[in-house]
Design a protein around this motif. Structure first.
Motif, PDB file in Angstrom:
ATOM      1  N   GLU A 154       0.849  -1.220   0.019  1.00 16.05           N
ATOM      2  CA  GLU A 154      -0.086  -0.006   0.151  1.00 16.05           C
ATOM      3  C   GLU A 154       0.773   1.239  -0.076  1.00 16.05           C
ATOM      4  N   ASP A 155       0.554   2.027  -0.934  1.00 15.71           N
ATOM      5  CA  ASP A 155       1.245   3.402  -1.076  1.00 15.71           C
ATOM      6  C   ASP A 155       0.314   4.704  -0.512  1.00 15.71           C
ATOM      7  N   PHE A 156       0.944   5.783   0.187  1.00 12.59           N
ATOM      8  CA  PHE A 156       0.288   6.559   0.690  1.00 12.59           C
ATOM      9  C   PHE A 156       0.502   8.135   0.361  1.00 12.59           C
ATOM     10  N   TYR A 157      -0.494   8.896   0.140  1.00 11.53           N
ATOM     11  CA  TYR A 157      -0.293  10.361  -0.529  1.00 11.53           C
ATOM     12  C   TYR A 157      -1.067  11.344   0.332  1.00 11.53           C
ATOM     13  N   GLY A 158      -0.431  12.445   0.451  1.00  9.11           N
ATOM     14  CA  GLY A 158      -1.446  13.605   1.066  1.00  9.11           C
ATOM     15  C   GLY A 158      -0.775  14.114   2.339  1.00  9.11           C
ATOM     16  N   LEU A 159      -1.200  14.518   3.178  1.00 10.37           N
ATOM     17  CA  LEU A 159      -0.495  14.982   4.595  1.00 10.37           C
ATOM     18  C   LEU A 159      -0.089  16.510   4.106  1.00 10.37           C
ATOM     19  N   GLY A 160      -0.798  17.089   3.293  1.00 12.64           N
ATOM     20  CA  GLY A 160      -0.458  18.426   2.916  1.00 12.64           C
ATOM     21  C   GLY A 160       0.614  18.748   1.708  1.00 12.64           C
ATOM     22  N   GLY A 161       1.405  19.794   2.116  1.00 10.13           N
ATOM     23  CA  GLY A 161       2.499  20.162   1.294  1.00 10.13           C
ATOM     24  C   GLY A 161       3.766  19.430   1.257  1.00 10.13           C
ATOM     25  N   GLN A 162       3.542  18.116   1.001  1.00  9.92           N
ATOM     26  CA  GLN A 162       5.032  17.318   0.941  1.00  9.92           C
ATOM     27  C   GLN A 162       5.805  17.480  -0.294  1.00  9.92           C
ATOM     28  N   GLY A 163       6.917  17.776  -0.179  1.00  8.02           N
ATOM     29  CA  GLY A 163       7.875  18.287  -1.543  1.00  8.02           C
ATOM     30  C   GLY A 163       8.741  17.562  -1.968  1.00  8.02           C
ATOM     31  N   SER A 164       9.130  16.245  -1.211  1.00  9.29           N
ATOM     32  CA  SER A 164      10.159  15.341  -1.495  1.00  9.29           C
ATOM     33  C   SER A 164      10.148  14.075  -1.815  1.00  9.29           C
ATOM     34  N   PHE A 165       8.875  13.349  -1.699  1.00  8.84           N
ATOM     35  CA  PHE A 165       8.567  12.174  -1.910  1.00  8.84           C
ATOM     36  C   PHE A 165       7.199  11.965  -2.818  1.00  8.84           C
ATOM     37  N   ALA A 166       7.364  10.811  -3.750  1.00  5.29           N
ATOM     38  CA  ALA A 166       6.120  10.404  -4.640  1.00  5.29           C
ATOM     39  C   ALA A 166       5.430   9.759  -3.403  1.00  5.29           C
ATOM     40  N   SER A 167       5.329   8.766  -3.326  1.00  7.63           N
ATOM     41  CA  SER A 167       4.521   7.854  -2.102  1.00  7.63           C
ATOM     42  C   SER A 167       5.240   8.193  -0.723  1.00  7.63           C
ATOM     43  N   LEU A 168       4.443   8.245   0.240  1.00  5.23           N
ATOM     44  CA  LEU A 168       5.052   8.434   1.639  1.00  5.23           C
ATOM     45  C   LEU A 168       5.316   7.148   2.383  1.00  5.23           C
ATOM     46  N   LYS A 169       5.232   5.948   1.632  1.00 12.65           N
ATOM     47  CA  LYS A 169       5.592   4.712   2.269  1.00 12.65           C
ATOM     48  C   LYS A 169       7.301   4.745   2.821  1.00 12.65           C
ATOM     49  N   ASN A 170       7.202   4.108   3.719  1.00 11.04           N
ATOM     50  CA  ASN A 170       8.387   4.234   4.366  1.00 11.04           C
ATOM     51  C   ASN A 170       9.030   5.456   4.774  1.00 11.04           C
ATOM     52  N   GLN A 171       8.215   6.679   5.216  1.00 12.39           N
ATOM     53  CA  GLN A 171       8.632   7.769   5.764  1.00 12.39           C
ATOM     54  C   GLN A 171       7.672   7.889   7.159  1.00 12.39           C
ATOM     55  N   SER A 172       8.244   8.864   7.736  1.00 15.21           N
ATOM     56  CA  SER A 172       7.325   9.222   9.172  1.00 15.21           C
ATOM     57  C   SER A 172       7.076  10.708   8.925  1.00 15.21           C
ATOM     58  N   ILE A 173       5.997  10.997   8.718  1.00 10.05           N
ATOM     59  CA  ILE A 173       5.518  12.463   8.258  1.00 10.05           C
ATOM     60  C   ILE A 173       5.177  13.315   9.513  1.00 10.05           C
ATOM     61  N   PRO A 174       5.685  14.206   9.857  1.00 13.10           N
ATOM     62  CA  PRO A 174       5.279  15.159  11.148  1.00 13.10           C
ATOM     63  C   PRO A 174       4.309  16.358  10.367  1.00 13.10           C
ATOM     64  N   VAL A 175       3.217  16.564  11.122  1.00 12.22           N
ATOM     65  CA  VAL A 175       2.102  17.302  10.607  1.00 12.22           C
ATOM     66  C   VAL A 175       2.301  18.601  11.469  1.00 12.22           C
ATOM     67  N   PHE A 176       3.015  19.700  10.713  1.00 17.25           N
ATOM     68  CA  PHE A 176       2.863  20.765  11.723  1.00 17.25           C
ATOM     69  C   PHE A 176       3.565  21.945  10.615  1.00 17.25           C
ATOM     70  N   SER A 177       2.519  23.095  10.502  1.00 18.16           N
ATOM     71  CA  SER A 177       2.974  24.078   9.580  1.00 18.16           C
ATOM     72  C   SER A 177       4.046  25.025   9.894  1.00 18.16           C
ATOM     73  N   ARG A 178       4.864  25.419   9.420  1.00 18.16           N
ATOM     74  CA  ARG A 178       5.845  26.219   9.397  1.00 18.16           C
ATOM     75  C   ARG A 178       6.848  26.737   8.257  1.00 18.16           C
ATOM     76  N   GLU A 179       7.686  27.453   8.463  1.00 17.69           N
ATOM     77  CA  GLU A 179       8.507  28.010   7.353  1.00 17.69           C
ATOM     78  C   GLU A 179       9.088  26.386   6.799  1.00 17.69           C
ATOM     79  N   GLN A 180       8.988  26.380   5.495  1.00 18.73           N
ATOM     80  CA  GLN A 180       9.498  25.066   4.827  1.00 18.73           C
ATOM     81  C   GLN A 180      11.129  25.074   4.918  1.00 18.73           C
ATOM     82  N   GLY A 181      11.721  26.332   5.075  1.00 14.34           N
ATOM     83  CA  GLY A 181      13.273  26.271   4.795  1.00 14.34           C
ATOM     84  C   GLY A 181      13.739  26.565   3.639  1.00 14.34           C
ATOM     85  N   GLU A 182      15.155  26.748   3.558  1.00 13.95           N
ATOM     86  CA  GLU A 182      15.857  26.917   2.419  1.00 13.95           C
ATOM     87  C   GLU A 182      16.577  25.856   1.835  1.00 13.95           C
TER      88      GLU A 182
END
Length: 768
Positions: free
Chosen positions: A172-200
């Motif tokens: 099973e592959d996973f998508y969503g959780l807002g503005g994720q910019g680095s991964f196609a599927s979120l499988k194998n990731q641990s995704i924090p949900v917190f709005s903040r400056e995304q960084g440079e």
């Protein structure tokens, strides 16, 4: 948090014994939740089904509820937040003492099913828990849940956080959780949900390490984002989300092959899950809860929105040049973020221009603002967008003068978020020279006062909208004080973006401007989409990079589309210019500007450019005749797709929540290659497939065409037909991003686009 491996192994063994024993002590049973949903206890497992479909189940031999003590550490600076997860005395055992039907308001049956038990070996303590399921009257196609754990003191302190674990399939592959910019599927990731400056940089090297040196965290990482939304959709067409009320810090852990764990920073959380027939139905089910984005005003279809700074004369000159026969740029509007005035801020090598956050026109740059805005519309049918954010800046040092100091007025009335240590405004820094407060949206007095400010000093100029900026800066320290004393700053942080969007939507509804106004946001939270008609993917570096450059734009749009945000766009050319003392400078090239314009034309709801944070070192669309001609070409390409986009907006996005930009997995969830495509290709609606050029000096693109051999893809530029399941190298000269007609379909809405292709196929573009 990822618990150390040794602890995971011990915890799993303990849970396996305890949970299996607890379930075995209960007789097999079935509890009806209503509308065909049933909870089953069988063979050491709990499962919710509907018909033959499994909706939710526990992981055999593993816990489904746990808790831990310890306070997560959150350090903030200029909108960037570094979160260190702290877990102590994590509960090692679970018992189940009963499964009961209880009275519950708002359900289809008038009842809910509650699983009760005890969490054991939490250090030297234990705690009672309850997991309740029901089907609500409002949304009867899903099961709602509520997890509640009683407070209990361990040797390390009270329990503070909960874990909710359930099964997934290994493929099973996973998508969503807002503005994720680095991964196609979120499988194998641990995704924090917190709005903040995304960084440079966000993981692009070496810039991220440079920015994160010496204890800084301004570079961010692959997980930092302006928009964290606690919902996901999987390739099994499963939808899982936390409710609007559950605004605390969460982490969705997909690192285990056959399970998902939601770590939530409280002892109670609620949400829902369901299973749809396909991924499109899953998005429709999610947005039935969150709401769907309001309609975009139709004037945005007419051309580019030119991002310009520099004052009235400069704007007039660039607009007139663009409308000339030589350039032939369709212009729908201008976006003038410096309408409120600018001041220099010290930076490496040179000063950076920053805005005065005091919402009135600057009398040097825009001395006749209201008349200027009206003249652009009357003479050229060009609308004007301005800029507003959640801050008010101290303008006492503004050398060009001011008529009102909104900062002083708000400070006197205590309309800002407060700091109890200094017993005054919680001053927010956005670099040297900016002293500002963030407005407290829990204060009804602030809302009334600020609405008057917007009506009398912003909307009075007959503008057509603005960038509605920030929303992710709210401090979370223990000395942060809100007007609504019930609101905890840590939990209010993720709620603020939604309240900001709701407030702004209320203002334009009060002014009867919903069919005219365009408000675009970069920070959002659960259900923000119902109050914003355009999302903008934030500040990307002006480069070609994966995590924070042009490629990340597509990836963010993919996951935001799965999160319910159908109408999106980016800054054409990017925003963040970086000049460092480390012999690394990131500035925008004419080629990047041109290719970014191509991407926007064939992916986005709105075509809008940005000069960037240091305009003088970046290629601008108006820099010379070549850059303006390329930009104008891309704007004409965008306009040629207007009927096609608008038809999708009216028939699919507005009524169903379907995004315009669609990753291949939406149509091909069983295609393993399609699942792992993020930026390389996408569908624009059902009938166009696009493989954008996102690398420098690249004039052909390797394209994978998903589906089987019965599916065809016809290049609009060359007429060559490719088949599903095929790989091909496709030519991609400047101005001709690979775009393909799917299955040869030529709808009436596509005719203007095909006419553009026929007319412009011989156009030669330059990046000189």
């Amino acid at each position: 948090m990822r618990v150390p491996r040794a602890i995971v192994a011990l915890s799993s063994l303990a849970w396996a014994t305890s949970t299996q024993t607890a379930l075995a002590s209960l007789s097999d049973g079935q509890w009806s939740l209503g509308e065909g949903f049933s909870l089953h206890r069988k063979t050491g497992q709990l499962e919710i089904t509907k018909g033959n479909s499994s909706i939710w189940s526990t992981v055999p031999g593993k816990p489904f509820i746990s808790a831990s003590a310890g306070n997560d550490s959150v350090v903030g600076s200029s909108g960037a937040f570094k979160i260190t997860e702290v877990d102590q005395d994590t509960c090692q055992d679970q018992s189940i003492t009963g499964i009961d039907e209880i009275e519950w308001d708002g359900t289809v049956t008038g009842k809910a099913t509650r699983i009760s038990g005890e969490l054991l070996k939490c250090g030297n303590a234990s705690a009672q828990y309850a997991l309740t399921f029901w089907v609500s009257n409002d949304l009867s196609d899903r099961v709602a849940f509520y997890v509640d754990i009683s407070s209990s003191a361990t040797s390390s302190g009270p329990l503070k956080k909960l874990y909710f674990r359930f099964s997934s399939s290994a493929n099973e592959d996973f998508y969503g959780l807002g503005g994720q910019g680095s991964f196609a599927s979120l499988k194998n990731q641990s995704i924090p949900v917190f709005s903040r400056e995304q960084g440079e940089g966000r993981g692009d090297e070496p810039i991220t390490s440079i920015r994160n040196a010496n204890g800084s965290f301004s570079g961010g990482d692959e997980y930092t984002t302006y928009t964290g939304i606690p919902s996901y959709i999987s390739t099994d067409s499963k939808v899982v989300y936390l409710s609007e009320k559950s605004t605390g810090y969460a982490n969705f852990d997909f690192t285990q092959p056959d399970e998902v764990t939601i770590r939530y920073d409280s002892l109670s959380v609620d949400g829902a899950f369901t299973r749809a027939n396909n991924l499109f139905d899953a998005i429709e089910a999610l947005t039935a809860y969150t709401g769907r984005m309001p309609a975009l005003p139709e004037w945005v279809d007419n051309g580019a929105i030119l991002g310009i700074q520099g004052g009235q004369d400069k704007v007039n000159g660039i607009v007139e040049q663009g409308l000339s026969d030589d350039i032939n740029c369709p212009i729908a509007g201008v976006w003038l973020q410096d309408w409120c005035g600018t001041h220099p801020q010290a930076g490496p090598y040179m000063n950076i221009s920053r805005l005065w956050w005091n919402w009135e026109n600057d009398e040097v740059l825009y001395p006749t603002w209201n008349e200027f805005v009206q003249n652009l519309r009357d003479q050229h049918n060009v609308r004007t967008l301005s800029y507003v954010n959640v801050f008010l800046a101290n303008v006492s040092t503004k050398t060009t003068g001011y008529r009102r100091s909104l900062y002083d007025e708000a400070s006197a009335a205590h309309y800002f978020v407060q700091n109890t240590t200094v017993n005054d405004t919680a001053v927010v820094s956005s670099g040297p020279g900016i002293e500002a407060g963030i407005i407290d949206l829990t204060n009804p007095g602030l809302r009334s006062w600020f609405e008057d400010v917007l009506r009398d000093q912003v909307w009075d100029a007959n503008i057509s909208g603005f960038m509605s900026d920030f929303g992710e800066y709210t401090p979370v320290t223990t000395d942060t004080k809100l007007y609504d004393t019930v609101s905890d700053a840590f939990f209010y942080h993720n709620a603020y973006p939604s309240q900001w969007a709701e407030f702004q939507r209320g203002v334009i509804e009060g002014l009867n401007l919903t069919s005219e106004a365009l408000l675009f946001h970069r920070s959002a939270a659960m259900s923000s989409n119902r109050n914003m008609n355009l999302f903008w993917v934030g500040d990307q570096n002006v480069d070609w990079a994966l995590n924070d450059g042009i490629k990340s734009v597509v990836t963010i749009m993919v996951h935001m589309g799965f999160s319910g945000y159908a109408q999106q766009h980016s800054d054409v050319g990017g925003y963040t210019t970086i000049l460092t003392y480390n012999n690394l400078n990131i500035t925008r090239s004419p080629e990047l500007l041109g290719r970014w314009g191509e991407l926007a034309a064939v992916s986005s709801s709105v075509f809008r450019s940005h000069e960037g944070n240091i305009p003088q070192v970046n290629a601008q669309f108006y820099s010379n005749s070549s850059t303006y001609s390329y930009y104008a070409y891309n704007a004409r390409l965008f306009v040629s797709l207007a009927k096609y986009r608008r038809n999708m907006l009216k028939t699919e996005s507005e009524p169903k929540g379907w995004p315009l930009l669609r990753p291949p997995v939406l149509y091909h969830p069983n295609d393993l290659r399609a699942r792992n495509i993020s930026y390389q290709s996408f569908y624009l609606g059902e009938h166009l497939y696009v493989a954008p050029v996102l690398d420098p000096q690249t004039f052909e693109v390797d394209v994978y065409f998903p589906g089987d051999a019965n599916r065809t893809y016809e290049s609009v530029w060359t007429g060559v037909v490719y088949k599903g399941g095929e790989d091909a190298t496709v030519p991609a000269p400047y101005g001709k991003p690979p775009v393909f007609l799917v299955n040869g379909v030529r709808t009436p809405e596509l005719e203007p686009f095909l006419d553009f292709v026929k007319k412009e196929n011989g156009t030669k573009l330059s990046v000189d």
